[in-house]
Enzyme design. Structure first.
Site, short mmCIF file in Angstrom:
data_model
loop_
_atom_site.label_atom_id
_atom_site.label_comp_id
_atom_site.label_asym_id
_atom_site.label_seq_id
_atom_site.Cartn_x
_atom_site.Cartn_y
_atom_site.Cartn_z
N GLY A 10 2.35 23.53 3.45
CA GLY A 10 2.56 23.23 4.86
C GLY A 10 3.87 22.53 5.18
O GLY A 10 4.09 22.09 6.31
N ASP A 32 3.08 38.34 15.45
CA ASP A 32 2.81 36.91 15.51
C ASP A 32 4.08 36.11 15.74
O ASP A 32 4.02 34.87 15.86
CB ASP A 32 2.11 36.43 14.23
N ASN A 33 5.22 36.78 15.83
CA ASN A 33 6.49 36.10 16.09
C ASN A 33 7.10 36.49 17.44
O ASN A 33 8.29 36.28 17.65
CB ASN A 33 7.50 36.41 14.98
#
Length: 521
Positions: free
Chosen positions: A136, A270-271
């Site tokens: 992350g 998703d972008n």
């Protein structure tokens, strides 16, 4: 001063009640509440004074570390409930299923001084349920590139997410930059991104793919109610009107990318933002030698799916997937199909005007002007010709005078200046004669100023960003600060800034980070 906080998104939509950072499939939820993971030794590397002013925020200093701790993920902003979004997407043309914010954590929705609401999001703030086993985190090189480009795009007039801050974590992050089996530690950093929302096409694709039409309907109703003030959310045509608006905004965005020579690099569904903003700055690049098939993304080196010349068609393909996701909410899909046609219409009309503006013409008039433009791009492909610099040189061409005297004028735009003394140079002069005849028919004293207002002199070329990265890794922030200052005024020549307008040097032709990048960040 702390800007006012609201919770529209969290209050309107269902969240994941499981809790914790562990990777998992999240169903029937738009987000998961998750806390950022604290870092060892945060320090401020960069700050957007212009953006901060909109929210009445002061630059964090050594006398008060509270703001810095918030931007590093070490302290909870009072009243916030941090969360990560759940979404899916088509990646490189294939459905990828659940993706989500694997290293982005939204702090909350804040109201700026003009009453507009924006989300603040920390990228690189630690694992979330969507990290799929990753850490992350984000490295300095990718976070610095996002900070630079977000603010540069805003200055260029290209719709974009913004960047408020860049914070070093004081920790190392291990990455395999080119996925070639050579992982190495790199300094970590967190960028605070700002946008009306971080909803993207994939936010609606995932519940649609799962058949979760209740969640899909709620998400669409929320989006229209809160983000589309011109659409009546109770209207039977609300969904198709919203889709039409997203198509229009996306077309306008891609035209702007083309105008300045920007290549996104990873145009997955998703972008792509529903707001028509440039979002998720990964392996992006700037078209230097004009080559429509060029992509900065090493992952896409073979397919070149997301190369410069294919961005308009890929955007339409992505919108078709988005329209398919919305189909269960409409009685007649013809309205959605009309939205896709609207994309093509808006793109074509806007692109024609954009190219006319770049050429210094009021409009492209007929086949002669079409040929003038297409022949120019053929000419630029004959040898390495810098996309941005060529049009800056073109603005200096007089409407009258012998073209033979103009060879030297274009030397800054050619990577091999000797070409200007050979057949390529001869072809350029022949084209310039046609161009002079065209602009001579409708002379304008303001042509140079108008052209320079749409053709930037300074763009965040990869090699410039790489120089700033390498200096920052050694603790020297002066190059980052100078670059950001120059990029804040991209259309006006600035004293002492000539090197920031220069074409890419030979040493950067094949150097990692300068010509080719990966998704590793």
């Amino acid at each position: 001063m702390t800007p006012a906080l609201v919770h529209r998104y969290l209050d309107a939509l269902p969240g994941d009640a499981t809790g914790g950072h562990h990777p998992r499939v999240v169903e029937h939820a738009a987000y998961s509440l998750v806390e950022p993971t604290p870092v060892r030794a945060p320090s401020l590397l960069a700050w957007s004074d212009a953006l901060a002013k909109d929210f009445g925020l002061a630059r964090p200093d050594t006398t008060d570390s509270s703001w810095l701790d918030v931007l590093a993920g070490n302290r909870r902003w009072p009243g916030t409930r941090p969360y990560a979004n759940c979404y899916g997407g088509h990646q490189f043309g294939h459905w990828a299923g659940q993706l989500g914010d694997g290293r982005a954590i939204t702090l909350g929705e804040f109201i700026d001084r003009s009453g507009r609401i924006h989300e603040f999001q920390l990228k690189g703030a630690g694992p979330t349920p969507y990290s799929r086993g990753a850490d992350g985190r984000a490295v300095l090189r990718s976070s610095l590139r996002e900070f630079i480009c977000s603010e540069a795009m805003h200055a260029l007039g290209v719709p974009t997410t913004r960047a408020l801050s860049l914070v070093a974590t004081g920790e190392q992050v291990v990455r395999d930059m080119f996925y070639d089996g050579h992982p190495a530690p790199e300094p970590g950093a967190i960028v605070c991104r700002v946008a009306p929302s971080f909803l993207r096409l994939g936010s609606y694709e995932l519940p649609a793919a799962r058949g979760d039409h209740d969640l899909l309907r709620r998400m669409v109703q929320y989006t229209i109610s809160e983000h589309e003030p011109t659409i009546d959310p109770q209207s039977p045509e609300a969904v198709s009107q919203w889709f039409d608006a997203v198509c229009r905004r996306t077309a306008a965005l891609v035209v702007e990318w083309t105008r300045v020579g920007f290549v996104h690099g990873v145009m997955n569904t998703d972008n792509l933002s529903i707001h028509g903003l440039t979002i998720d700055y990964g392996p992006y690049g700037w078209l230097e030698p004009y080559e429509p098939n060029w992509t900065p993304n090493t992952t896409d080196a073979q397919m070149r799916r997301y190369c410069f010349g294919r961005q308009p068609s890929i955007a339409q393909w992505n919108l078709s997937r988005f329209g398919g996701a919305l189909a269960p909410l409409v009685d007649n899909t013809e309205a959605l199909e009309a939205g896709l046609e609207r994309y093509a219409q808006v793109y074509e009309a806007s692109a024609r005007q954009m190219y006319a503006d770049k050429l210094g013409l009021a409009a492209l008039e007929g086949a002669e002007d079409e040929a003038l433009l297409s022949d120019l791009f053929k000419l630029m492909q004959q040898t390495e010709t810098d996309y941005c610099l060529f049009f800056r040189c073109l603005a200096e061409v007089p409407a009258e005078g012998a073209p033979d005297s103009l060879r030297a004028l274009f030397e800054p735009a050619y990577y091999r200046a000797d070409d200007l003394r050979g057949p390529v140079g001869d072809a350029l002069l022949a084209w310039l004669a046609r161009y002079q005849a065209r602009i001579g028919r409708h002379p304008s004293e303001q042509r140079r100023e108008a052209m320079n207002a749409v053709n930037p002199l300074y763009v965040p070329r990869n090699y410039l960003a790489q120089q700033a990265i390498e200096a920052a890794e050694q603790g020297d922030l002066s190059e980052l600060e100078r670059l950001c200052a120059v990029l804040s005024q991209p259309y006006s020549a600035q004293p002492g800034a000539a090197r920031y307008a220069a074409r890419r040097p030979d040493w950067a032709r094949h150097r990692p980070g300068c010509a080719a990048l990966s998704c590793s960040s």
